[in-house]
Design a protein around this motif. Structure first.
Motif, PDB file in Angstrom:
ATOM      1  N   GLY A  65       0.783  -1.227   0.000  1.00 44.11           N
ATOM      2  CA  GLY A  65       0.000   0.000   0.000  1.00 44.11           C
ATOM      3  C   GLY A  65       0.813   1.274   0.000  1.00 44.11           C
ATOM      4  N   TYR A  66       2.131   1.162   0.002  1.00 47.17           N
ATOM      5  CA  TYR A  66       2.990   2.347   0.029  1.00 47.17           C
ATOM      6  C   TYR A  66       3.310   2.755  -1.398  1.00 47.17           C
ATOM      7  N   ARG A  67       3.018   3.993  -1.750  1.00 49.62           N
ATOM      8  CA  ARG A  67       3.085   4.415  -3.149  1.00 49.62           C
ATOM      9  C   ARG A  67       4.504   4.669  -3.638  1.00 49.62           C
ATOM     10  N   PHE A  68       5.472   4.751  -2.732  1.00 47.79           N
ATOM     11  CA  PHE A  68       6.856   4.952  -3.139  1.00 47.79           C
ATOM     12  C   PHE A  68       7.596   3.616  -3.118  1.00 47.79           C
ATOM     13  N   ASP A  69       8.557   3.495  -3.997  1.00 47.83           N
ATOM     14  CA  ASP A  69       9.337   2.254  -4.080  1.00 47.83           C
ATOM     15  C   ASP A  69      10.408   2.257  -2.987  1.00 47.83           C
ATOM     16  N   HIS A  76      13.919  -2.171  13.492  1.00 49.43           N
ATOM     17  CA  HIS A  76      13.715  -0.788  13.917  1.00 49.43           C
ATOM     18  C   HIS A  76      12.617  -0.722  14.967  1.00 49.43           C
ATOM     19  N   TYR A  77      12.719   0.309  15.794  1.00 52.20           N
ATOM     20  CA  TYR A  77      11.712   0.601  16.807  1.00 52.20           C
ATOM     21  C   TYR A  77      10.393   0.906  16.117  1.00 52.20           C
ATOM     22  N   ILE A  78       9.306   0.406  16.669  1.00 52.05           N
ATOM     23  CA  ILE A  78       8.011   0.511  16.002  1.00 52.05           C
ATOM     24  C   ILE A  78       7.556   1.956  15.851  1.00 52.05           C
ATOM     25  N   TYR A  79       8.002   2.850  16.723  1.00 54.97           N
ATOM     26  CA  TYR A  79       7.637   4.263  16.627  1.00 54.97           C
ATOM     27  C   TYR A  79       8.731   5.101  15.971  1.00 54.97           C
ATOM     28  N   SER A  80       9.687   4.462  15.317  1.00 49.97           N
ATOM     29  CA  SER A  80      10.781   5.195  14.681  1.00 49.97           C
ATOM     30  C   SER A  80      10.328   5.859  13.387  1.00 49.97           C
ATOM     31  N   GLN A  81      11.155   6.744  12.901  1.00 45.83           N
ATOM     32  CA  GLN A  81      10.859   7.437  11.652  1.00 45.83           C
ATOM     33  C   GLN A  81      10.849   6.471  10.475  1.00 45.83           C
ATOM     34  N   GLU A  82      11.619   5.402  10.564  1.00 48.65           N
ATOM     35  CA  GLU A  82      11.691   4.429   9.484  1.00 48.65           C
ATOM     36  C   GLU A  82      10.326   3.812   9.182  1.00 48.65           C
ATOM     37  N   TYR A  83       9.536   3.571  10.221  1.00 46.86           N
ATOM     38  CA  TYR A  83       8.237   2.925  10.047  1.00 46.86           C
ATOM     39  C   TYR A  83       7.074   3.903  10.125  1.00 46.86           C
ATOM     40  N   TYR A  84       7.363   5.184  10.042  1.00 50.36           N
ATOM     41  CA  TYR A  84       6.297   6.169  10.215  1.00 50.36           C
ATOM     42  C   TYR A  84       5.209   6.013   9.147  1.00 50.36           C
ATOM     43  N   ALA A  85       5.617   5.725   7.902  1.00 51.14           N
ATOM     44  CA  ALA A  85       4.654   5.655   6.803  1.00 51.14           C
ATOM     45  C   ALA A  85       3.736   4.441   6.908  1.00 51.14           C
ATOM     46  N   LYS A  87       3.110   2.817   9.973  1.00 52.76           N
ATOM     47  CA  LYS A  87       2.845   2.556  11.393  1.00 52.76           C
ATOM     48  C   LYS A  87       1.392   2.138  11.610  1.00 52.76           C
ATOM     49  N   HIS A  88       0.479   2.687  10.825  1.00 52.38           N
ATOM     50  CA  HIS A  88      -0.932   2.328  10.978  1.00 52.38           C
ATOM     51  C   HIS A  88      -1.161   0.844  10.678  1.00 52.38           C
ATOM     52  N   TRP A  89      -0.325   0.265   9.832  1.00 51.46           N
ATOM     53  CA  TRP A  89      -0.437  -1.162   9.500  1.00 51.46           C
ATOM     54  C   TRP A  89       0.295  -2.029  10.519  1.00 51.46           C
TER      55      TRP A  89
END
Length: 242
Positions: A65-69, A76-85, A87-89
């Motif tokens: 569902g992520y529109r960018f490749d 990574h930490y679940i609340y990190s910036q890496e998983y921000y996009a 996180k809802h999933w």
């Protein structure tokens, strides 16, 4: 016998309940921090590797569902910036409930350990000897609630971890040791709460008996004093007659 050994020690039920609580808390801490509540079978070569309450590990994973490749790789930490996009999933509502229950159980078990340690070492001495039944009662409540919350956590996670709207290819995944440690902690806390409850009932019964004894002594003391005065008057009269 020295003065340090004159006060009553903690009972065996308290020692057993506290020991089980400490062991259960160790399992809970490992479960809380461990990133292995669920993992994928190695032979499946799934992009999902393993996850815990606070961490996800992927291997070049592309979220549909992520529109960018973008490839999500590593742990990574679940609340990190890496998983921000995504996180809802990664963090649905039921998983947040599991986090809440496990966190509260950890805090309550830690507070219970502090109270039980005070009861065992008898510090502060006067306070513990006077209010030991209260210490044990609150320890029982906190350990029992911790057990109940952990039961809810493992039940919710076990009932939702194979949902198809969460991790992809759920049939490739299996519950792992962090989840098993949470189950063990829930069982141990339940067992410890039984011992603490029995000890609380015994201490409370002794307290009631002590209060009744004091009340009986207070009621009987005036009568005893009157009898002594009556005997003294009779003795004085006898002396006067002689």
């Amino acid at each position: 016998m020295t003065a340090d050994n004159e006060y009553p020690k903690a009972s065996n039920a308290t020692l057993i309940g506290a020991s089980i609580t400490y062991v259960g808390a160790l399992f809970l801490l490992l479960s809380f921090a461990g990133p292995y509540w669920m993992e994928s079978y190695p032979e499946m070569f799934s992009p999902f590797k393993h996850m815990g309450l606070w961490e996800y590990c992927f291997d070049n994973f592309r979220f549909p569902g992520y529109r960018f490749d973008k490839k999500f790789d590593g742990c990574h930490y679940i609340y990190s910036q890496e998983y921000y996009a995504i996180k809802h999933w990664l963090l649905p509502g039921w998983l947040m409930a599991v986090q809440f229950f496990v966190t509260v159980a950890l805090m309550l078990s830690f507070a219970a350990q502090v109270l039980l340690a005070c009861v065992i070492v008898r510090w502060p001495l006067k306070t513990v000897l006077r209010y030991e039944w209260i210490f044990v009662f609150y320890s029982f409540i906190m350990v029992a609630v911790s057990s109940a919350f952990l039961f809810l956590a493992v039940a919710i996670f076990g009932g939702n971890c194979y949902r198809r709207d969460w991790l992809l290819y759920p049939s490739f995944n299996v519950l792992s040791w962090s989840y098993a440690f949470a189950v063990i902690a829930f069982i141990l806390f339940g067992l410890a709460s039984i011992f603490l409850y029995l000890e609380f009932r015994k201490l409370y019964k002794l307290r009631l008996e002590a209060k009744n004894l004091v009340a009986q002594m207070q009621h009987s003391q005036p009568e005893h004093t009157l009898n002594q005065l009556r005997d003294q008057l009779q003795q004085q009269q006898q002396r006067q007659w002689k």
